[in-house]
Write an enzyme that holds these catalytic residues in place. Structure first.
Site, PDB file in Angstrom:
ATOM      1  N   ARG A  20      -3.588  -3.809 -28.699  1.00  0.00           N
ATOM      2  CA  ARG A  20      -3.950  -5.055 -28.035  1.00  0.00           C
ATOM      3  C   ARG A  20      -5.450  -5.048 -27.741  1.00  0.00           C
ATOM      4  NH1 ARG A  20      -3.650  -6.240 -21.950  1.00  0.00           N
ATOM      5  NH2 ARG A  20      -4.326  -8.398 -21.940  1.00  0.00           N
ATOM      6  N   HIS A  23     -10.373 -12.069 -21.747  1.00  0.00           N
ATOM      7  CA  HIS A  23     -10.288 -10.936 -20.821  1.00  0.00           C
ATOM      8  C   HIS A  23     -11.589 -10.914 -20.018  1.00  0.00           C
ATOM      9  CE1 HIS A  23      -7.945  -6.990 -20.126  1.00  0.00           C
ATOM     10  NE2 HIS A  23      -8.921  -6.992 -19.234  1.00  0.00           N
ATOM     11  N   GLU A  47      -4.644 -11.542 -16.912  1.00  0.00           N
ATOM     12  CA  GLU A  47      -4.712 -11.381 -15.453  1.00  0.00           C
ATOM     13  C   GLU A  47      -5.508 -12.470 -14.751  1.00  0.00           C
ATOM     14  OE1 GLU A  47      -5.755  -7.528 -14.067  1.00  0.00           O
ATOM     15  OE2 GLU A  47      -4.141  -6.545 -15.176  1.00  0.00           O
ATOM     16  N   ASN A  84       1.227  -6.943 -16.927  1.00  0.00           N
ATOM     17  CA  ASN A  84       0.395  -5.770 -16.647  1.00  0.00           C
ATOM     18  C   ASN A  84       0.901  -5.200 -15.331  1.00  0.00           C
ATOM     19  OD1 ASN A  84      -1.014  -6.869 -18.786  1.00  0.00           O
ATOM     20  ND2 ASN A  84      -2.973  -7.019 -17.716  1.00  0.00           N
ATOM     21  N   TYR A  93       0.821  -1.918 -12.700  1.00  0.00           N
ATOM     22  CA  TYR A  93       0.252  -0.640 -12.262  1.00  0.00           C
ATOM     23  C   TYR A  93       0.880  -0.151 -10.959  1.00  0.00           C
ATOM     24  CZ  TYR A  93      -3.525  -1.321 -15.676  1.00  0.00           C
ATOM     25  OH  TYR A  93      -4.250  -1.491 -16.832  1.00  0.00           O
ATOM     26  N   GLU A 100      -0.027  -3.923 -20.099  1.00  0.00           N
ATOM     27  CA  GLU A 100      -0.872  -2.846 -19.578  1.00  0.00           C
ATOM     28  C   GLU A 100      -0.087  -2.009 -18.583  1.00  0.00           C
ATOM     29  OE1 GLU A 100      -4.688  -3.825 -17.808  1.00  0.00           O
ATOM     30  OE2 GLU A 100      -5.084  -5.318 -19.371  1.00  0.00           O
TER      31      GLU A 100
HETATM   32  C1  GBH Z   1      -6.441  -4.276 -15.254  1.00  0.00           C
HETATM   33  O1  GBH Z   1      -6.572  -4.705 -13.937  1.00  0.00           O
HETATM   34  C2  GBH Z   1      -7.411  -4.964 -16.170  1.00  0.00           C
HETATM   35  O2  GBH Z   1      -6.767  -5.910 -16.991  1.00  0.00           O
HETATM   36  C3  GBH Z   1      -8.196  -4.012 -17.023  1.00  0.00           C
HETATM   37  O3  GBH Z   1      -9.256  -4.693 -17.604  1.00  0.00           O
HETATM   38  C4  GBH Z   1      -8.628  -2.846 -16.168  1.00  0.00           C
HETATM   39  O4  GBH Z   1      -9.519  -2.016 -16.822  1.00  0.00           O
HETATM   40  C5  GBH Z   1      -7.388  -2.090 -15.793  1.00  0.00           C
HETATM   41  O5  GBH Z   1      -6.418  -2.901 -15.237  1.00  0.00           O
HETATM   42  C6  GBH Z   1      -7.640  -0.946 -14.827  1.00  0.00           C
HETATM   43  O6  GBH Z   1      -8.141  -1.413 -13.618  1.00  0.00           O
HETATM   44  O7  GBH Z   1     -11.283  -2.797  -6.212  1.00  0.00           O
HETATM   45  O8  GBH Z   1      -9.901  -3.239  -4.298  1.00  0.00           O
HETATM   46  O9  GBH Z   1     -11.141  -5.052  -5.319  1.00  0.00           O
HETATM   47  C7  GBH Z   1      -5.611  -4.191 -13.028  1.00  0.00           C
HETATM   48  C8  GBH Z   1      -5.545  -5.027 -11.776  1.00  0.00           C
HETATM   49  C9  GBH Z   1      -7.073  -6.117 -10.332  1.00  0.00           C
HETATM   50  C10 GBH Z   1      -6.682  -3.802 -10.098  1.00  0.00           C
HETATM   51  C11 GBH Z   1      -8.352  -5.988  -9.530  1.00  0.00           C
HETATM   52  C12 GBH Z   1      -7.949  -3.649  -9.319  1.00  0.00           C
HETATM   53  C13 GBH Z   1      -9.462  -4.713  -7.832  1.00  0.00           C
HETATM   54  C14 GBH Z   1      -9.063  -4.085  -6.534  1.00  0.00           C
HETATM   55  N1  GBH Z   1      -6.779  -4.904 -11.031  1.00  0.00           N
HETATM   56  N2  GBH Z   1      -8.227  -4.867  -8.611  1.00  0.00           N
HETATM   57  S1  GBH Z   1     -10.443  -3.778  -5.516  1.00  0.00           S
END
Ligand code: GBH
Length: 486
Positions: free
Chosen positions: A116, A160, A205, A332, A334, A392
């Protein structure tokens, strides 16, 4: 240890009156070298399950001034002092623009079935709209041809987060025109690539990039009041809907269109019917501004009531576009959002994680493997989704490269093993997840965290651009080869 107990005491402790002296002798004697430990039960995925990995244009490509690419909001933002850790930018990143062939070889060595990537809008339309730049699209043509030659199916994300700066100068996602410009761009790209790409995702996202207008931690770095943020959010989901329509209008028949959304994956803190029902309600409400409105074509009553006078302005036609049916949904995932039932009018409460909660290197990345079970399961049930991809999932780690060329990222391996176990749990119950994209193929530009936080299963030395497989790459190669765990 054993000789501190009498034989009889030991037998009693084991609860076995029938424990024969010979059995006891066997237990007391260390296993001999010839013993083959029994293998764990195989956790195999359905045949044809798509094992993949993901990256995004600004995070890996570099070559920001080449072949007519226009500037994006991330070029601007990352060059502002203090916005990104260590003053890092995506100017060079992984130099993937020049090294894509080598990177496809990494994918091939892993055995990836699919990859992707995202198209950089400002490569294709340097000004966001107007005359396309053929050289920009050529890069993706080369990449796609290389992938197909390696028998790797391309999955293409159209946005993105690298919005052309020229559009931001006219209001960016605050302006409805950006949603329409996105649809034009998406239709154009799908029209040109759908002879070889079957799967397109509109936006990655929305819930994350809208924050660039709310918390200011991401580009364009604005902190709008709630009404402004709600309108930005509306324009994002509208762009998705108009994008789906434009892709269908321009792409070859058979092209499949979806999105990749970072849902809040709700997990019942206790797996009982009462808490599970509350969790399903929560899933719908906490994602109301994004996946819910896209799946249902209307904002929930609770969402509009909560927004009150700050609710977004929209028309019926907008809502119809937003709710355009998709062919698949990318999630996505996490971290978990823990939920319990309660007797508030909403019927659920969100349980925050204490500071002691285990997380990966990124402080926000709380480890909760069950998110990969409950997230897709509840989404499939709530909206009757028939085709889901985990677009993701992955983890950041400190990742030290040893002098002899190893990265022992056991934390990432265990993270992945536990999450995949939960994914397997869902898939074996019939949750329609068809593929999994590990974030990420290699360390890359981690937005406001720059190069300090590594998410790759290949280590990248950014001074030399050398890629080294980490322990997690070896793990993932085995998972793919066996189509499962163990
Ligand atoms: C994804 O975001 C993205 O799609 C990708 O580009 C990125 O590299 C990957 O995950 C890993 O981060 O720092 O407290 O403000 C995951 C969701 C949304 C998590 C924004 C981190 C910021 C939190 N992300 N969030 S903060």
């Amino acid at each position: 240890m054993l000789n501190r107990f009498s034989r009889r005491t030991f037998a009693r402790l084991l609860g076995s009156a029938a424990l024969a002296p010979t059995a006891l002798t066997t237990i007391a004697t260390p296993a001999s070298a010839e013993v083959t430990p029994s293998a764990p039960a195989a956790r195999t995925f359905p045949q044809g399950f798509l094992w993949g990995s993901a990256t995004a244009s600004y995070q890996v490509e570099g070559a920001v001034n080449e072949d007519g690419r226009g500037p994006s909001i991330w070029d601007t933002f990352s060059h502002l002092p203090g916005k990104v850790k260590n003053g890092d930018t995506g100017d060079v990143a992984n130099d993937h623009y020049h090294r894509y062939k080598e990177d496809v070889q990494l994918m091939k060595a892993l055995g990836l079935k699919t990859y992707r990537f995202s198209v950089a809008w400002p490569r294709v339309f340097p000004q966001g709209t107007g005359t396309p730049n053929p050289k920009g699209l050529d890069f993706y043509n080369r990449l796609i041809d290389e992938l197909l030659a390696a028998d790797i199916q391309p999955y293409c994300t159209l946005y993105h987060w690298d919005l052309p700066q020229a559009l931001e100068d006219k209001g960016g996602w605050q302006s409805r025109d950006t949603s329409e410009a996105f649809a034009n761009y998406a239709g154009y790209v799908a029209g040109h690539l759908s002879d070889r790409v079957k799967y397109f995702m509109t936006l990655n996202e929305m819930s994350s990039f809208v924050n660039g207008y709310a918390t200011g931690r991401h580009a364009p770095g604005l902190k709008l009041p709630p009404a402004g943020v709600n309108q930005v959010r509306h324009h994002a989901v509208l762009a998705h809907g108009l994008g789906v329509q434009a892709i269908r209008a321009h792409a070859k028949p058979g092209t499949r269109v979806g999105l990749a959304e970072n849902i809040s994956a709700c997990v019942p803190i206790i797996e009982t019917p009462e808490h599970i029902a509350a969790t399903a309600k929560a899933m719908r409400e906490v994602n109301a501004g994004y996946l819910t409105v896209i799946m249902e074509g209307r904002y929930t009553d609770a969402y509009l009531a909560h927004a009150g006078a700050d609710a977004p302005k929209f028309t019926d036609a907008d809502m119809k576009a937003i709710g355009t049916p998709v062919d698949f949904v990318g999630l996505n995932i996490y971290t978990p959002t823990y939920i319990r039932a309660d007797d508030s009018p909403a019927g659920f409460a969100r349980i925050p994680s204490p500071d002691s909660y285990p997380h990966m290197m990124s402080p926000w990345l709380h480890v909760g493997p069950e998110a990969l079970y409950w997230g897709p399961k509840l989404a499939a049930q709530l909206w009757n989704i028939k085709e889901i991809y985990i677009t993701e999932n992955g983890a950041s780690s400190t990742d030290v490269l040893t002098p002899d060329g190893h990265v022992y990222d056991s934390d990432r391996v265990m993270y992945l093993r536990n999450y995949l176990t939960q994914l397997h749990r869902g898939v074996s119950e019939g949750v329609p997840v068809r593929g999994y994209f590990l974030w990420s193929l290699m360390d890359n530009f981690e937005w406001a965290d720059g190069y300090a936080y590594r998410f790759g299963i290949h280590y990248v030395d950014f001074a030399t651009q050398k890629r080294t497989p980490k322990e997690s790459a070896h793990f993932y190669r085995e998972v793919i080869a066996r189509n499962g765990l163990a």
